[in-house]
Scaffold this active site. Structure first.
Site, PDB file in Angstrom:
ATOM      1  N   CYS A  73       0.831  -1.213   0.000  1.00  0.00           N
ATOM      2  CA  CYS A  73       0.000   0.000   0.000  1.00  0.00           C
ATOM      3  C   CYS A  73       0.861   1.256   0.000  1.00  0.00           C
ATOM      4  O   CYS A  73       1.997   1.258   0.495  1.00  0.00           O
ATOM      5  CB  CYS A  73      -0.871   0.042   1.252  1.00  0.00           C
ATOM      6  N   GLU A  75       0.619   3.927   1.850  1.00  0.00           N
ATOM      7  CA  GLU A  75       0.979   4.445   3.177  1.00  0.00           C
ATOM      8  C   GLU A  75       2.238   3.773   3.709  1.00  0.00           C
ATOM      9  O   GLU A  75       3.090   4.419   4.322  1.00  0.00           O
ATOM     10  CB  GLU A  75      -0.159   4.204   4.176  1.00  0.00           C
TER      11      GLU A  75
HETATM   12  N1  THU Z   1      -4.327   0.324  -0.991  1.00  0.00           N
HETATM   13  C1  THU Z   1      -3.499   1.284  -0.494  1.00  0.00           C
HETATM   14  O1  THU Z   1      -2.527   1.694  -1.136  1.00  0.00           O
HETATM   15  N2  THU Z   1      -3.763   1.766   0.738  1.00  0.00           N
HETATM   16  C2  THU Z   1      -4.785   1.347   1.539  1.00  0.00           C
HETATM   17  O2  THU Z   1      -4.859   1.741   2.700  1.00  0.00           O
HETATM   18  C3  THU Z   1      -5.789   0.440   0.998  1.00  0.00           C
HETATM   19  C4  THU Z   1      -5.475  -0.188  -0.287  1.00  0.00           C
HETATM   20  C5  THU Z   1      -4.023  -0.233  -2.303  1.00  0.00           C
HETATM   21  C6  THU Z   1      -3.569  -1.658  -2.256  1.00  0.00           C
HETATM   22  C7  THU Z   1      -3.939  -2.133  -3.654  1.00  0.00           C
HETATM   23  O3  THU Z   1      -2.874  -1.799  -4.523  1.00  0.00           O
HETATM   24  C8  THU Z   1      -5.146  -1.310  -4.008  1.00  0.00           C
HETATM   25  O4  THU Z   1      -5.159  -0.205  -3.110  1.00  0.00           O
HETATM   26  C9  THU Z   1      -6.455  -2.056  -3.896  1.00  0.00           C
HETATM   27  O5  THU Z   1      -6.597  -2.650  -2.667  1.00  0.00           O
END
Ligand code: THU
Length: 161
Positions: A73, A75
Site C-alpha cells: 500500500c 501508506e
Molecule cells: N491500498 C493502499 O494503497 N492503501 C490502503 O490503505 C488500501 C489499499 C491499495 C492496495 C492495492 O494496490 C489497491 O489499493 C487495492 O486494494
C-alpha cells in the site's frame, strides 16, 4: 463487568479548500503521488505524503504485484521510506488520497489495517501523535489527530517485553 467507551474526534472538511494550508499542501503532494502508483490489477491508485518534523515530505504510492500479497500500500511505501531516509526524525502527519480508473472516488481513503499497524509502530516509537488526513479524489476530507484514534487497542511492543 465494567464498560469503557472508546471514542475519538473525526474532523470533517467539506473540501480541500477548508483545510489548513499545511494540510492542504500535504494532501496536494499525496494527490500528485498517486500518478506514480503501479496498480494494473485493482486500477485503484493511492498516494501518500508523510510530513516530517524537519519539514521534509516523503511520498509513496501503491505498488502491486502479479502475486497480489507481494504488493504494498501507498501508506507503507511512504512511511517505510520516511523511516529509511530520516531515521529518528519525528513523523508529524500523513495525507492519503485515492483515485480509480473505474469510478470517481468520493469517499475518503482510510488506511487499511496493515497500514494502521505500521503507522502505529512509528507513532509509539516516537512518542508523539501522527495526524492522519484522508481523501478520495473529490469530496470531503477526514482527519484525526493520531493513528491510535483509528487503531484502538493496538498490538505493540509492550506485549513482547
Ligand atoms: N491500498 C493502499 O494503497 N492503501 C490502503 O490503505 C488500501 C489499499 C491499495 C492496495 C492495492 O494496490 C489497491 O489499493 C487495492 O486494494
Amino acid at each position: 463487568m465494567r464498560k469503557r467507551k472508546v471514542s475519538f474526534e473525526l474532523a470533517i472538511f467539506e473540501s480541500l479548500d477548508a483545510l489548513s494550508s499545511e494540510d492542504r499542501d500535504l494532501m496536494k503532494r499525496a494527490m500528485e503521488a498517486r500518478k506514480g502508483a503501479y496498480a494494473p490489477y485493482s486500477n485503484f491508485q493511492v498516494g501518500a505524503a508523510v510530513l516530517m518534523d524537519n519539514g521534509k515530505i516523503v511520498l509513496g504510492n501503491n505498488q502491486e504485484n502479479a502475486s497480489y500479497p507481494s504488493g504494498l500500500c501507498a501508506e507503507r511505501v511512504a512511511i517505510f521510506q520516511a523511516g529509511a531516509l530520516y531515521p529518528g526524525v519525528t513523523v508529524r502527519a500523513i495525507a492519503i488520497s485515492a483515485t480509480s480508473k473505474s469510478y470517481v472516488v468520493g469517499q475518503a481513503a482510510a488506511p487499511c489495517g496493515n497500514c494502521r499497524q505500521s503507522i502505529s509502530e512509528y507513532e509509539i516509537r516516537q512518542g508523539s501523535p501522527i495526524k492522519i488526513v484522508m481523501m478520495g479524489e473529490i469530496g470531503e476530507v477526514l482527519a484525526c489527530d493520531s493513528i491510535a484514534d483509528i487503531l484502538p487497542l493496538a498490538f505493540d511492543r509492550s506485549y513482547l517485553e
